[in-house]
Scaffold this motif. Structure first.
Motif, PDB file in Angstrom:
ATOM      1  N   ALA A 249       0.833  -1.277   0.201  1.00 57.51           N
ATOM      2  CA  ALA A 249       0.083   0.088  -0.130  1.00 57.51           C
ATOM      3  C   ALA A 249       0.614   1.282  -0.046  1.00 57.51           C
ATOM      4  O   ALA A 249       0.584   2.060  -0.925  1.00 57.51           O
ATOM      5  CB  ALA A 249      -1.006  -0.095   0.996  1.00 57.51           C
ATOM      6  N   VAL A 250       1.777   1.198   0.710  1.00 51.16           N
ATOM      7  CA  VAL A 250       2.569   2.429   1.035  1.00 51.16           C
ATOM      8  C   VAL A 250       3.635   2.771  -0.312  1.00 51.16           C
ATOM      9  O   VAL A 250       3.476   4.078  -0.640  1.00 51.16           O
ATOM     10  CB  VAL A 250       3.701   2.369   2.412  1.00 51.16           C
ATOM     11  CG1 VAL A 250       4.562   3.495   2.449  1.00 51.16           C
ATOM     12  CG2 VAL A 250       2.669   2.106   3.367  1.00 51.16           C
ATOM     13  N   TRP A 251       4.248   1.730  -0.827  1.00 53.93           N
ATOM     14  CA  TRP A 251       5.289   2.196  -1.876  1.00 53.93           C
ATOM     15  C   TRP A 251       4.599   2.777  -3.166  1.00 53.93           C
ATOM     16  O   TRP A 251       5.033   3.750  -3.352  1.00 53.93           O
ATOM     17  CB  TRP A 251       5.851   0.819  -2.397  1.00 53.93           C
ATOM     18  CG  TRP A 251       7.232   0.688  -1.581  1.00 53.93           C
ATOM     19  CD1 TRP A 251       7.265  -0.109  -0.267  1.00 53.93           C
ATOM     20  CD2 TRP A 251       8.567   0.595  -2.032  1.00 53.93           C
ATOM     21  NE1 TRP A 251       8.703  -0.259   0.068  1.00 53.93           N
ATOM     22  CE2 TRP A 251       9.343   0.409  -1.090  1.00 53.93           C
ATOM     23  CE3 TRP A 251       8.990   1.048  -3.179  1.00 53.93           C
ATOM     24  CZ2 TRP A 251      10.754   0.466  -0.952  1.00 53.93           C
ATOM     25  CZ3 TRP A 251      10.468   1.121  -3.369  1.00 53.93           C
ATOM     26  CH2 TRP A 251      11.350   0.758  -2.044  1.00 53.93           C
ATOM     27  N   PRO A 252       3.339   2.333  -3.786  1.00 51.99           N
ATOM     28  CA  PRO A 252       3.105   2.918  -4.675  1.00 51.99           C
ATOM     29  C   PRO A 252       2.089   4.522  -4.358  1.00 51.99           C
ATOM     30  O   PRO A 252       2.385   5.275  -5.320  1.00 51.99           O
ATOM     31  CB  PRO A 252       1.706   2.178  -5.302  1.00 51.99           C
ATOM     32  CG  PRO A 252       1.443   1.115  -3.967  1.00 51.99           C
ATOM     33  CD  PRO A 252       2.478   1.096  -3.563  1.00 51.99           C
ATOM     34  N   LEU A 253       1.760   4.526  -3.331  1.00 51.71           N
ATOM     35  CA  LEU A 253       1.431   5.837  -2.740  1.00 51.71           C
ATOM     36  C   LEU A 253       2.296   6.872  -2.811  1.00 51.71           C
ATOM     37  O   LEU A 253       2.087   8.039  -3.266  1.00 51.71           O
ATOM     38  CB  LEU A 253       0.442   6.004  -1.465  1.00 51.71           C
ATOM     39  CG  LEU A 253      -0.830   5.187  -1.356  1.00 51.71           C
ATOM     40  CD1 LEU A 253      -1.477   4.952   0.152  1.00 51.71           C
ATOM     41  CD2 LEU A 253      -1.789   5.800  -2.349  1.00 51.71           C
TER      42      LEU A 253
END
Length: 268
Positions: A249-253
């Motif tokens: 979730a964090v990486w693409p955001l």
């Protein structure tokens, strides 16, 4: 505003598919990834046949989930997705098209949001096709022996994680493309970030080293595609399923935010 964003998305869609490299990379890359996984399943099926002839009781176990999600195959998917994401950004800078784009649409953030939306959609479809086809084909090959249904524990999770690995990688490529703006440099930085760093932080001597490795997308993907029925040794400081999904979730955001902010603030 809605109509404007719709127009920008349509324009980014046209720009993406106007590049010959897009169709070639996706058209050739997807069958290669699926083919590697199918070949793994065929090898396992042959091994099971020979094992049955030699030792009917079974001297070892083969993981059918691993056959569907072979590390080298999905590392190739990472390279494919990262390249397409990176090209979508640095390609406009190297060709000079970015000046025309921003002259027509001064709102740079809106342009990048549209670009992120198109790349995410295309790469999600690609990832879903590759993941579903890999799982379906490999389990069909192994259906007479150890094949798994999609309802098996961990199977749907593995397919979903493998599908989402593609848009995640593409957005990281976009972010690095926005920062570096050079073809060779962007591709090299993307491969180092997504493929090399996980192996550099794989040691278990120091917890902080392992925790950094656990925060890498490839490490998270490996945890999500692991077959819970095989009872693999966890090792020290293993990444949990919750932590792995958090990484996804964090990486693409963060990558999407970096791309938007960098392009908005830096000169063309």
């Amino acid at each position: 505003m809605t109509a404007r964003l719709h127009d920008l998305i349509a324009a980014e869609w046209i720009k993406l598919w106007s590049l010959r490299s897009t169709a070639w990379i996706l058209g050739l890359g997807a069958p290669v990834v699926i083919g590697i996984n199918v070949n793994s399943a065929l090898s396992n099926a042959d091994l099971l046949e020979r094992q049955s002839a030699i030792s009917p009781d079974g001297a070892f176990r083969i993981d059918p989930m691993h056959a569907a999600f072979v590390d080298p195959a999905f590392q190739i998917l990472v390279v494919i997705a990262t390249s397409v994401g990176a090209i979508s950004v640095f390609g406009e800078y190297t060709s000079g098209l970015i000046r025309t784009t921003f002259a027509a649409v001064p709102d740079r953030r809106a342009v990048l949001v549209a670009k992120v939306a198109v790349i995410t959609a295309v790469m999600t479809v690609l990832g879903a096709i590759v993941a579903a086809a890999s799982f379906g084909a490999t389990q069909a090959v192994l259906s007479d022996t150890i094949g798994l249904p999609i309802s098996a524990p961990g199977a749907l999770r593995a397919v979903l994680a493998s599908a989402l690995l593609a848009p995640l990688s593409a957005l990281v490529g976009m972010a690095l493309g926005a920062v570096i703006r050079h073809a060779a440099g962007t591709v090299a930085a993307s491969l180092v970030t997504l493929l090399l760093l996980p192996s550099l932080f794989a040691g278990e001597t120091y917890r902080w080293v392992k925790e950094i490795g656990n925060a890498m997308p490839l490490s998270a993907w490996q945890a999500l595609v692991e077959n819970p029925a095989m009872d693999y040794p966890a090792g020290r400081y293993p990444v949990t399923i919750t932590e792995a999904w958090a990484v996804f979730a964090v990486w693409p955001l963060v990558a999407a935010a970096v791309a938007v902010v960098v392009v908005h603030r830096r000169d063309v």
